[in-house]
Enzyme design. Structure first.
Site, short mmCIF file in Angstrom:
data_model
loop_
_atom_site.label_atom_id
_atom_site.label_comp_id
_atom_site.label_asym_id
_atom_site.label_seq_id
_atom_site.Cartn_x
_atom_site.Cartn_y
_atom_site.Cartn_z
CE1 TYR A 57 -15.82 -2.13 11.42
CE2 TYR A 57 -16.13 -1.65 13.75
CZ TYR A 57 -15.59 -2.44 12.75
OH TYR A 57 -14.83 -3.53 13.06
CD GLU A 59 -18.08 -4.12 8.40
OE1 GLU A 59 -19.23 -3.87 8.82
OE2 GLU A 59 -17.45 -5.15 8.69
CG ASP A 202 3.51 -5.30 -5.50
OD1 ASP A 202 3.67 -4.11 -5.19
OD2 ASP A 202 3.52 -6.23 -4.67
CB THR A 228 2.78 -0.17 -0.13
OG1 THR A 228 4.02 0.10 -0.78
CG2 THR A 228 2.62 -1.67 0.06
CE LYS A 231 7.33 -1.37 0.65
NZ LYS A 231 5.97 -1.95 0.65
NE ARG A 237 3.68 0.20 8.02
CZ ARG A 237 4.93 0.39 7.62
NH1 ARG A 237 5.59 1.48 7.96
NH2 ARG A 237 5.54 -0.51 6.89
C1 LIG Z 1 6.57 -5.32 -3.76
C2 LIG Z 1 5.87 -5.38 -2.44
N1 LIG Z 1 4.59 -5.77 -2.41
C3 LIG Z 1 3.91 -5.85 -1.26
C4 LIG Z 1 4.49 -5.54 -0.06
C5 LIG Z 1 3.72 -5.74 1.20
O1 LIG Z 1 3.39 -4.58 1.83
P1 LIG Z 1 3.03 -4.55 3.38
O2 LIG Z 1 4.29 -4.70 4.13
O3 LIG Z 1 2.37 -3.22 3.53
O4 LIG Z 1 2.07 -5.68 3.63
C6 LIG Z 1 5.82 -5.11 -0.04
C7 LIG Z 1 6.46 -4.77 1.24
O5 LIG Z 1 7.61 -4.71 1.43
C8 LIG Z 1 6.53 -5.05 -1.26
O6 LIG Z 1 7.82 -4.70 -1.30
#
Ligand SMILES: Cc1ncc(COP(=O)(O)O)c(C=O)c1O
Length: 441
Positions: A57, A59, A202, A228, A231, A237
Site C-alpha cells: 500500500y 497512498e 487524450d 493510457t 495501447k 493496463r
Molecule cells: C481516447 C481514450 N481515452 C480513454 C480511454 C479509456 O481507457 P481505459 O479503458 O483504460 O479506461 C480509452 C479507451 O479505449 C480511449 O480510447
C-alpha cells in the site's frame, strides 16, 4: 522462447484459472488481434506485472506517503516519472491512474467545478465516453457539449469553434477512440485560446505513433496530456497524466491540483506492480527500435486501409459495411471472429442504423506489428477479411427494432459453423506460427 511467467504453482493449486490462461494464450497466438486499442506486452512488462510489488500500500506520492515501508516503491515511482518526463519532454508526470477513464475523471476534477462545460468529440463521431458521452461521469456531473466530424469523417473545426464560442468550455478534449485521421493540435489550441479553455490531449490511441514521429506531438500545443499505457505504448493496463511547460505556465498549481484530484479525489493506493511495468515499457519506448515499431504500425494501417478501400493516417481503420447490407457491424464482427480475426463493431459517422446495431467495424495494426507483420502480410490479411465479409451478405439487421436482438443471436450461432470461415481460421492459425507473440511460448 520459454514462457516468461512460471505458472507451476498456479497449475498445481488453481488448475481452473491455469487452464483458462492457457486457453486464452492459444486464442491470442493463433488468431489475428486487430482491435486497435490492444497490443502484446513484452516478457519484461509481464514479469514486472507479476511481481510482489502488488503487495504494498502506498497512498500518496514519492516522499509523501500515508504508510511506512515505501522507500523502494518511491524509487520505482520516481524512476517511472523520470522516464515519462524524458520520453515526452514534459516537466511533470503522474503515473498512478488506474486506467484511462479514471485518469480522465481526475483531469476533469482538477480543471473543472461540477456543472462546468466540457467539450469533446461525440461518441458517434469517434470520441471517448469520458469526453462527454451520455451516462458517463463527464455528462452526469459536468455540462457536456460534443463536437462532431463532418461529411468527410474529419473533425469539423468551424463548427467546433462556433460551439466553443457559444458554450465557453472550461476544458476541451483533443483525443479520439475511433478516428483514422491525424489530429491538428494547432487548430485545437487556437480555439482553446479564443475561449480561455484548458486544452487536454487524450492521445491514448496514438502515443506509440507520437513517440515514433509518425504523428505530430501534442506537447507544444496542449496544457495536459493523458495517455493510457496499454495501447500503442505497449505497456501494462494503466495511464499517465502529464503537464506541459505551457500548462505549468498557465497554472503553476496544475500538478498539485491533479495530484489532489487523484488522491483523495478519485483513487486510493497505487498499483505498484503496474507502476513498475510502466517504467519497463517506457524504457522500451525510449529505444530506437520503438521508433521503427511505431512507424511500421502506421505503414501497416495505411496498406490495410487501402486494400479494404478506405484511408488510414494512423494505426486504425474504420470500415463502413454499408455496401454489405443494413446494420452489418455485429455480423462483420462475428464473421471475422469465426475466421480467427478479432475486431469490434463500431458506429460510423452519421450512423444510419443505431449505435446498438452499428454499420461498421474498427480494426488496427498495433498488435500485428508487434508480432513482426509488415505490408506484405497486411495485403494477405485484407484478402482474408474481404473473403470473410462476403459471408455476411444477405444477413441484414431487421428494420423492426424488436426483432434485432434475436436475429443477431441466431446469426452468431449460424455463422459459427460456416465452412469458409472455418477454413480461413485454419489458414490463419498456420500463418501466425511464423509470428511469435512476446510472452507466450
Ligand atoms: C481516447 C481514450 N481515452 C480513454 C480511454 C479509456 O481507457 P481505459 O479503458 O483504460 O479506461 C480509452 C479507451 O479505449 C480511449 O480510447
Amino acid at each position: 522462447m520459454a514462457n516468461p511467467i512460471n505458472y507451476s504453482a498456479l497449475k498445481k493449486n488453481s488448475p481452473k484459472i491455469y487452464s483458462l490462461i492457457k486457453k486464452e494464450e492459444i486464442r491470442q497466438k493463433e488468431g489475428l488481434e486487430m482491435i486497435p486499442s490492444e497490443n502484446y506486452v513484452s516478457a519484461e512488462v509481464l514479469q514486472a506485472l507479476g511481481s510482489i510489488l502488488t503487495n504494498k500500500y502506498s497512498e500518496g506520492f514519492p516522499g509523501r506517503r500515508y504508510y511506512g515501508g515505501n522507500e523502494v516503491i518511491d524509487e520505482i515511482e520516481n524512476y517511472a516519472i523520470d522516464l515519462a518526463k524524458k520520453l515526452f519532454s514534459v516537466p511533470a508526470a503522474i503515473v498512478q491512474p488506474y486506467s484511462g477513464s479514471p485518469a480522465n475523471l481526475i483531469i476533469t476534477m482538477a480543471v473543472c467545478e461540477p456543472k462546468d462545460v466540457v467539450m469533446g468529440l461525440s461518441l458517434a463521431s469517434g470520441g471517448h465516453l469520458t469526453h462527454g458521452a451520455n451516462l458517463s461521469f463527464s455528462s452526469i456531473f459536468y455540462k457536456a457539449v460534443n463536437y462532431e466530424v463532418g461529411k468527410d469523417w474529419k473533425i469539423d473545426f468551424d463548427a467546433l469553434e462556433k460551439l466553443a464560442i457559444k458554450h465557453k468550455p472550461k476544458l476541451i478534449w483533443a483525443g479520439t477512440t475511433a478516428y483514422p485521421f491525424k489530429l491538428d493540435y494547432k487548430k485545437f489550441r487556437k480555439i482553446a485560446d479564443k475561449v480561455g479553455a484548458v486544452l487536454v490531449a487524450d492521445c491514448s490511441h496514438i502515443t506509440g505513433l507520437i513517440i515514433a514521429g509518425a504523428h505530430e506531438s501534442p506537447v507544444p500545443y496542449v496544457d495536459i496530456i493523458m495517455t493510457t499505457t496499454h495501447k500503442t505504448l505497449r505497456g501494462p493496463r494503466g495511464a499517465m497524466i502529464m503537464v506541459t511547460d505551457r500548462g505549468m505556465k498557465k497554472d503553476p498549481e496544475l500538478k498539485t491540483k491533479l495530484e489532489r484530484a487523484l488522491i483523495p479525489g478519485a483513487q486510493g493506493g497505487p498499483h505498484n506492480h503496474t507502476t513498475a511495468a510502466i517504467a519497463v515499457c517506457l524504457e522500451e519506448a525510449l529505444k530506437p527500435s520503438f521508433k521503427k515499431y511505431g512507424e511500421q504500425i502506421a505503414k501497416n494501417a495505411a496498406v490495410l486501409a487501402k486494400e479494404l478501400g478506405t484511408i488510414s493516417e494512423t494505426h486504425l481503420v474504420l470500415l463502413s459495411l454499408t455496401d454489405y447490407g443494413y446494420g452489418m457491424g455485429y455480423q462483420g464482427q462475428y464473421a471475422l471472429e469465426t475466421a480467427g480475426i478479432t475486431v469490434n463493431k463500431n458506429s460510423i459517422p452519421n450512423e444510419p442504423v443505431s449505435p446498438f446495431y452499428p454499420s461498421g467495424i474498427r480494426l488496427g495494426t498495433p498488435a500485428l506489428t508487434t508480432r513482426g507483420m509488415k505490408e506484405k502480410e497486411m495485403v494477405q490479411i485484407a484478402a482474408w477479411i474481404k473473403e470473410a465479409l462476403e459471408e455476411i451478405r444477405g444477413h441484414d439487421t431487421p428494420k423492426e427494432k424488436e426483432q434485432r436482438a434475436e436475429y443477431i443471436r441466431n446469426f452468431k450461432k449460424e455463422i459459427a459453423g460456416n465452412k469458409k470461415l472455418l477454413r480461413i481460421k485454419k489458414e490463419i492459425a498456420k500463418f501466425t506460427e511464423k509470428f511469435p507473440v512476446p510472452g507466450i511460448d
